[in-house]
Design a protein around this motif. Structure first.
Motif, PDB file in Angstrom:
ATOM      1  N   HIS A 207       0.844  -1.195   0.000  1.00 46.60           N
ATOM      2  CA  HIS A 207       0.000   0.000   0.000  1.00 46.60           C
ATOM      3  C   HIS A 207       0.880   1.246   0.000  1.00 46.60           C
ATOM      4  O   HIS A 207       1.856   1.319   0.745  1.00 46.60           O
ATOM      5  CB  HIS A 207      -0.937  -0.001   1.202  1.00 46.60           C
ATOM      6  N   VAL A 208       0.544   2.173  -0.869  1.00 51.02           N
ATOM      7  CA  VAL A 208       1.234   3.456  -0.952  1.00 51.02           C
ATOM      8  C   VAL A 208       0.164   4.530  -0.817  1.00 51.02           C
ATOM      9  O   VAL A 208      -0.778   4.573  -1.627  1.00 51.02           O
ATOM     10  CB  VAL A 208       1.996   3.610  -2.285  1.00 51.02           C
ATOM     11  N   ASN A 209       0.309   5.356   0.201  1.00 44.21           N
ATOM     12  CA  ASN A 209      -0.690   6.401   0.478  1.00 44.21           C
ATOM     13  C   ASN A 209      -2.098   5.818   0.560  1.00 44.21           C
ATOM     14  O   ASN A 209      -3.055   6.403   0.031  1.00 44.21           O
ATOM     15  CB  ASN A 209      -0.614   7.518  -0.557  1.00 44.21           C
ATOM     16  N   GLY A 210      -2.211   4.642   1.146  1.00 46.24           N
ATOM     17  CA  GLY A 210      -3.514   4.025   1.341  1.00 46.24           C
ATOM     18  C   GLY A 210      -4.075   3.319   0.121  1.00 46.24           C
ATOM     19  O   GLY A 210      -5.182   2.777   0.174  1.00 46.24           O
ATOM     20  N   LYS A 211      -3.329   3.292  -0.984  1.00 42.90           N
ATOM     21  CA  LYS A 211      -3.812   2.636  -2.208  1.00 42.90           C
ATOM     22  C   LYS A 211      -3.010   1.365  -2.465  1.00 42.90           C
ATOM     23  O   LYS A 211      -1.788   1.350  -2.313  1.00 42.90           O
ATOM     24  CB  LYS A 211      -3.687   3.583  -3.399  1.00 42.90           C
ATOM     25  N   PRO A 212      -3.701   0.285  -2.902  1.00 37.33           N
ATOM     26  CA  PRO A 212      -2.998  -0.982  -3.127  1.00 37.33           C
ATOM     27  C   PRO A 212      -2.257  -1.014  -4.468  1.00 37.33           C
ATOM     28  O   PRO A 212      -2.739  -0.491  -5.475  1.00 37.33           O
ATOM     29  CB  PRO A 212      -4.130  -2.012  -3.111  1.00 37.33           C
ATOM     30  N   TYR A 213      -1.098  -1.647  -4.438  1.00 38.13           N
ATOM     31  CA  TYR A 213      -0.284  -1.881  -5.627  1.00 38.13           C
ATOM     32  C   TYR A 213       0.100  -3.350  -5.639  1.00 38.13           C
ATOM     33  O   TYR A 213       0.396  -3.922  -4.591  1.00 38.13           O
ATOM     34  CB  TYR A 213       0.982  -1.023  -5.605  1.00 38.13           C
ATOM     35  N   ILE A 214       0.102  -3.950  -6.831  1.00 36.32           N
ATOM     36  CA  ILE A 214       0.457  -5.355  -6.976  1.00 36.32           C
ATOM     37  C   ILE A 214       1.739  -5.443  -7.794  1.00 36.32           C
ATOM     38  O   ILE A 214       1.952  -4.644  -8.723  1.00 36.32           O
ATOM     39  CB  ILE A 214      -0.699  -6.160  -7.629  1.00 36.32           C
TER      40      ILE A 214
ATOM     41  N   VAL B 271       2.384  -1.988  -9.593  1.00 42.05           N
ATOM     42  CA  VAL B 271       1.444  -1.185 -10.375  1.00 42.05           C
ATOM     43  C   VAL B 271       0.134  -1.076  -9.607  1.00 42.05           C
ATOM     44  O   VAL B 271      -0.186  -1.936  -8.782  1.00 42.05           O
ATOM     45  CB  VAL B 271       1.205  -1.787 -11.783  1.00 42.05           C
ATOM     46  N   SER B 272      -0.601  -0.035  -9.868  1.00 33.19           N
ATOM     47  CA  SER B 272      -1.866   0.210  -9.174  1.00 33.19           C
ATOM     48  C   SER B 272      -2.798  -0.990  -9.331  1.00 33.19           C
ATOM     49  O   SER B 272      -3.010  -1.481 -10.446  1.00 33.19           O
ATOM     50  CB  SER B 272      -2.520   1.467  -9.732  1.00 33.19           C
ATOM     51  N   LEU B 273      -3.328  -1.450  -8.221  1.00 35.07           N
ATOM     52  CA  LEU B 273      -4.198  -2.633  -8.226  1.00 35.07           C
ATOM     53  C   LEU B 273      -5.645  -2.222  -8.473  1.00 35.07           C
ATOM     54  O   LEU B 273      -6.408  -1.971  -7.550  1.00 35.07           O
ATOM     55  CB  LEU B 273      -4.063  -3.407  -6.917  1.00 35.07           C
ATOM     56  N   THR B 274      -6.006  -2.159  -9.747  1.00 40.47           N
ATOM     57  CA  THR B 274      -7.381  -1.898 -10.162  1.00 40.47           C
ATOM     58  C   THR B 274      -8.049  -3.243 -10.440  1.00 40.47           C
ATOM     59  O   THR B 274      -7.356  -4.267 -10.556  1.00 40.47           O
ATOM     60  CB  THR B 274      -7.402  -1.051 -11.450  1.00 40.47           C
ATOM     61  N   PRO B 275      -9.362  -3.280 -10.584  1.00 42.34           N
ATOM     62  CA  PRO B 275     -10.010  -4.546 -10.942  1.00 42.34           C
ATOM     63  C   PRO B 275      -9.473  -5.132 -12.251  1.00 42.34           C
ATOM     64  O   PRO B 275      -9.266  -6.350 -12.353  1.00 42.34           O
ATOM     65  CB  PRO B 275     -11.486  -4.164 -11.057  1.00 42.34           C
TER      66      PRO B 275
ATOM     67  N   TRP C  24      -6.060  -6.692 -11.585  1.00 46.61           N
ATOM     68  CA  TRP C  24      -6.249  -7.955 -10.883  1.00 46.61           C
ATOM     69  C   TRP C  24      -6.463  -9.086 -11.890  1.00 46.61           C
ATOM     70  O   TRP C  24      -5.854 -10.154 -11.790  1.00 46.61           O
ATOM     71  CB  TRP C  24      -7.430  -7.812  -9.933  1.00 46.61           C
ATOM     72  N   VAL C  25      -7.294  -8.830 -12.896  1.00 49.28           N
ATOM     73  CA  VAL C  25      -7.542  -9.816 -13.953  1.00 49.28           C
ATOM     74  C   VAL C  25      -6.264 -10.037 -14.770  1.00 49.28           C
ATOM     75  O   VAL C  25      -5.879 -11.178 -15.037  1.00 49.28           O
ATOM     76  CB  VAL C  25      -8.710  -9.362 -14.868  1.00 49.28           C
ATOM     77  N   ARG C  26      -5.600  -8.937 -15.162  1.00 51.53           N
ATOM     78  CA  ARG C  26      -4.384  -9.059 -15.985  1.00 51.53           C
ATOM     79  C   ARG C  26      -3.326  -9.906 -15.272  1.00 51.53           C
ATOM     80  O   ARG C  26      -2.731 -10.793 -15.871  1.00 51.53           O
ATOM     81  CB  ARG C  26      -3.812  -7.680 -16.307  1.00 51.53           C
TER      82      ARG C  26
END
Length: 146
Positions: A15-22, A31-35, A38-40
């Motif tokens: 987590h960076v500034n409260g946002k998840p990264y995978i 990279v930013s963990l968007t839906p 997650w699929v990619r």
């Protein structure tokens, strides 16, 4: 993130500034963990572990031009000669793989001419082979090198 209709894998999230990264093993960075991401990431791991695709032949979010518009491919796997082998369009799990997604991948096919095309939202997956301008639905994804 919600479970997908794809095999689980050992992933790293921070987590960076409260946002998840995978962590993306192809781009070798978080990279930013968007839906959609997650699929990619699930699909990348599926292709590597079950279908034997070499990591060195992946290109993620590669830029291309279509009718003077800048576009990005989600996943492209290259053949050993550098030509496009498999092009995958990833959507978030809540986005239906319908006409819009298939039209998008068809436009990419027109420009890049990969041997295989695929579309997934992590729940439903479709693979096609393009032969002489005809698109044929496949029951499974091709194993690399077979």
């Amino acid at each position: 993130m919600e479970p997908l209709n794809l095999p689980a894998f050992d992933y790293k999230v921070k987590h960076v500034n409260g946002k998840p990264y995978i962590f993306d093993i192809i781009r070798k960075k978080y990279v930013s963990l968007t839906p959609e991401e997650w699929v990619r990431q699930h699909f990348i791991h599926l292709l590597i572990t079950q279908y034997k695709y070499p990591k060195s032949l992946f290109a993620i979010e590669t830029g291309m031009r279509y009718n003077k518009l800048a576009k990005r491919t989600d996943i492209m796997v290259l053949a050993t000669d550098g030509s496009p082998f498999l092009l995958v369009e990833c959507k978030a799990p809540f986005i239906k793989i319908g006409e819009a997604a298939l039209a998008q991948i068809s436009r990419y096919n027109f420009t890049l001419r990969p041997t295989y095309l695929a579309a997934t939202n992590g729940m439903s997956h479709y693979c096609f082979q393009a032969i002489d301008g005809q698109v044929h639905y496949m029951d499974d994804f091709p194993v690399y090198g077979v």
